[in-house]
Scaffold this motif. Structure first.
Motif, mmCIF file in Angstrom:
data_model
loop_
_atom_site.group_PDB
_atom_site.id
_atom_site.type_symbol
_atom_site.label_atom_id
_atom_site.label_comp_id
_atom_site.label_asym_id
_atom_site.label_seq_id
_atom_site.Cartn_x
_atom_site.Cartn_y
_atom_site.Cartn_z
ATOM 1 N N GLU A 187 2.295 -8.610 6.340
ATOM 2 C CA GLU A 187 3.361 -8.239 7.276
ATOM 3 C C GLU A 187 3.472 -6.724 7.407
ATOM 4 O O GLU A 187 3.643 -6.196 8.513
ATOM 5 C CB GLU A 187 4.707 -8.824 6.824
ATOM 6 C CG GLU A 187 4.826 -10.319 6.972
ATOM 7 C CD GLU A 187 4.962 -10.793 8.420
ATOM 8 O OE1 GLU A 187 4.784 -9.971 9.349
ATOM 9 O OE2 GLU A 187 5.221 -11.990 8.622
ATOM 10 N N ASN A 188 3.357 -6.017 6.286
ATOM 11 C CA ASN A 188 3.492 -4.567 6.333
ATOM 12 C C ASN A 188 2.255 -3.883 6.906
ATOM 13 O O ASN A 188 2.364 -2.810 7.509
ATOM 14 C CB ASN A 188 3.841 -4.018 4.953
ATOM 15 C CG ASN A 188 5.299 -4.253 4.590
ATOM 16 O OD1 ASN A 188 6.193 -3.725 5.232
ATOM 17 N ND2 ASN A 188 5.537 -5.063 3.574
ATOM 18 N N ILE A 189 1.084 -4.495 6.760
ATOM 19 C CA ILE A 189 -0.089 -3.984 7.476
ATOM 20 C C ILE A 189 0.178 -4.041 8.973
ATOM 21 O O ILE A 189 -0.135 -3.106 9.717
ATOM 22 C CB ILE A 189 -1.350 -4.802 7.114
ATOM 23 C CG1 ILE A 189 -1.823 -4.462 5.692
ATOM 24 C CG2 ILE A 189 -2.477 -4.534 8.115
ATOM 25 C CD1 ILE A 189 -2.963 -5.339 5.199
ATOM 26 N N SER A 190 0.800 -5.129 9.420
ATOM 27 C CA SER A 190 1.072 -5.276 10.856
ATOM 28 C C SER A 190 2.056 -4.226 11.358
ATOM 29 O O SER A 190 2.112 -3.943 12.557
ATOM 30 C CB SER A 190 1.604 -6.676 11.163
ATOM 31 O OG SER A 190 2.955 -6.819 10.764
ATOM 32 N N LEU A 191 2.826 -3.620 10.440
ATOM 33 C CA LEU A 191 3.806 -2.602 10.811
ATOM 34 C C LEU A 191 3.221 -1.192 10.779
ATOM 35 O O LEU A 191 3.898 -0.232 11.142
ATOM 36 C CB LEU A 191 5.018 -2.678 9.880
ATOM 37 C CG LEU A 191 5.762 -4.018 9.870
ATOM 38 C CD1 LEU A 191 6.877 -3.997 8.834
ATOM 39 C CD2 LEU A 191 6.316 -4.340 11.247
ATOM 40 N N GLY A 192 1.960 -1.063 10.293
ATOM 41 C CA GLY A 192 1.313 0.239 10.307
ATOM 42 C C GLY A 192 1.070 0.865 8.958
ATOM 43 O O GLY A 192 0.756 2.050 8.868
ATOM 44 N N VAL A 193 1.197 0.083 7.880
ATOM 45 C CA VAL A 193 0.964 0.603 6.525
ATOM 46 C C VAL A 193 -0.511 0.472 6.169
ATOM 47 O O VAL A 193 -1.162 -0.516 6.524
ATOM 48 C CB VAL A 193 1.844 -0.135 5.497
ATOM 49 C CG1 VAL A 193 1.519 0.320 4.083
ATOM 50 C CG2 VAL A 193 3.320 0.095 5.804
ATOM 51 N N ASP A 194 -1.029 1.460 5.436
ATOM 52 C CA ASP A 194 -2.454 1.519 5.096
ATOM 53 C C ASP A 194 -2.750 1.280 3.617
ATOM 54 O O ASP A 194 -3.852 0.859 3.274
ATOM 55 C CB ASP A 194 -3.020 2.900 5.467
ATOM 56 C CG ASP A 194 -2.711 3.276 6.894
ATOM 57 O OD1 ASP A 194 -3.249 2.618 7.796
ATOM 58 O OD2 ASP A 194 -1.928 4.222 7.113
ATOM 59 N N MET A 195 -1.789 1.583 2.740
ATOM 60 C CA MET A 195 -2.056 1.569 1.300
ATOM 61 C C MET A 195 -0.928 0.837 0.572
ATOM 62 O O MET A 195 0.250 1.002 0.910
ATOM 63 C CB MET A 195 -2.153 3.007 0.760
ATOM 64 C CG MET A 195 -3.190 3.858 1.454
ATOM 65 S SD MET A 195 -3.022 5.614 1.028
ATOM 66 C CE MET A 195 -3.450 5.596 -0.717
ATOM 67 N N PHE A 196 -1.329 0.069 -0.460
ATOM 68 C CA PHE A 196 -0.374 -0.712 -1.239
ATOM 69 C C PHE A 196 -0.742 -0.663 -2.719
ATOM 70 O O PHE A 196 -1.914 -0.521 -3.072
ATOM 71 C CB PHE A 196 -0.392 -2.188 -0.801
ATOM 72 C CG PHE A 196 -0.078 -2.409 0.644
ATOM 73 C CD1 PHE A 196 1.211 -2.675 1.063
ATOM 74 C CD2 PHE A 196 -1.084 -2.359 1.600
ATOM 75 C CE1 PHE A 196 1.502 -2.886 2.408
ATOM 76 C CE2 PHE A 196 -0.818 -2.569 2.940
ATOM 77 C CZ PHE A 196 0.482 -2.836 3.348
#
Length: 376
Positions: free
Chosen positions: A261-270
């Motif tokens: 879900e957060n990749i879909s919001l534009g996040v690259d690193m976790f």
């Protein structure tokens, strides 16, 4: 550090990119296994490279400062040489640990006085000496010192905390410019967006962090107890104000579906301790759903742990055998589960990257999330 944006999903804000550091390239989106004290629990470096396929790991300044200490790390030539890890390293500044682990902490403008969770000794962290400690560690990416407010926080507390974090950031940036790397390669400083769960504070903080022109930016203070939907809402808001051409790092997140879900919001690193911590307790994340391997139903299941991913451990050991190891209290059980969970996380972000490039990420994500949440 360099970042190249390579692809963008047309139906969401998901991106695929490439980061270049002194210790190698990182393809994004990426998950970073947590190696708090310079080791990922129950997993060797060889397994991280060959089976998990980790491209970067995370270390923690608070823990490495206390043990083995900066003098040992300097004598070794930095954490890469001390640990024998050849790929990139990111270090958290220790701010979260100071505020969550250390007893009797006292926050002031200078920094934070805290007691070690190991022996009760008193220490002071300032923006300047946290940068110095991360210089000694030698991480490719280092984090600015910040205060991570608890959830929930009163508005006034969250605002004051955010403003203190911003003042500390200015000191971190200045100290970075006044000092040199110790081991002959550059280090990138990432500021951290704060503001608790208040939209106006998140906007103010994200705009301030964006104005610093850093090599990358982090989103902190989420996944600390707030509802998932609130996390997504605040992450989306924050990403609106962070630069498109710099990597975005969401700290401490999370489940496989949180990551998609957060990749879909534009996040690259976790990063998150969940795959190893939950693995050590018998919870497996698989391509078919979530498995509680201690459940008796798996006792006579001789199928492999997960044939849907490219990992020797996941494709070699059976569920029944792994359950037996957990019931018997064998250390091998924790090792197998940790390797598998990490390999699954890296497999998932690699899949996400492939679908972003292919142009069908959103439809794939929407199919995957219900499957990932399935309790088997």
């Amino acid at each position: 550090m360099e970042f190249e944006l390579q692809a963008q999903d047309s139906a969401s804000s998901a991106r695929a990119g490439k980061m270049t550091t002194a210790h190698g390239e990182i393809e994004t989106p990426i998950f970073m296994p947590v190696g708090t004290v310079g080791s990922v629990k129950a997993v060797t470096h060889e397994q991280l490279i060959k089976e998990v396929k980790a491209e970067i790991i995370l270390g923690n300044t608070y823990h490495l400062y206390l043990r083995p200490g900066t003098e040992v790390l300097k004598a070794a030539g930095g954490l890469h040489k001390f640990a024998g890890w050849p790929r990139p390293i990111l270090t958290d500044s220790g701010g979260y640990q100071v505020f969550s682990l250390a007893a009797n902490r006292k926050i002031k403008e200078e920094g934070v006085v805290f007691q070690s969770h190991i022996d009760g000794s008193r220490h002071l962290f300032t923006p300047e000496n946290v940068v110095d400690t991360q210089r000694a560690i030698g991480a490719d990416i280092i984090m600015a010192f910040d205060e991570c407010p608890p959830y929930p926080s009163e508005y006034t507390y969250a605002k004051n905390s955010m403003e203190l974090t911003h003042r500390w950031l200015a000191r971190c940036v200045k100290h970075m410019s006044d000092t040199e790397p110790l081991y002959g390669y550059d280090q990138a400083l990432f500021p951290i967006v704060q503001g608790s769960t208040y939209r106006d504070l998140r906007k103010i903080s994200a705009e301030f962090i964006a104005s610093m022109g850093a090599d990358g930016n982090a989103i902190g203070g989420l996944s600390v107890g707030e509802p998932e939907e609130m996390m997504y809402e605040l992450c989306a808001l924050t990403c609106e104000y962070l630069p498109q051409d710099k990597p975005r790092y969401l700290m401490g997140v999370g489940t496989p579906w949180n990551i998609l879900e957060n990749i879909s919001l534009g996040v690259d690193m976790f990063d998150c301790v969940m795959p190893t911590r939950n693995g050590r307790n018998g919870m497996l994340f698989t391509s078919k759903g979530v498995v509680n391997i201690r459940n008796k139903k798996w006792a006579t299941d001789f199928s492999v742990i997960d044939d849907g991913i490219d990992c020797y451990t996941s494709n070699y050991y059976s569920k029944g055998y792994l359950r037996h190891l957990f019931i018997a209290g064998e250390i091998l059980a924790m090792q197998i589960a940790s390797i598998h969970n990490l390999a699954f996380y890296l497999h998932l972000v690699k899949q996400a990257r492939e679908h972003i490039i292919a142009g069908d990420f959103t439809s794939w994500k929407n199919e995957m999330i219900p499957l990932l949440k399935t309790r088997l």
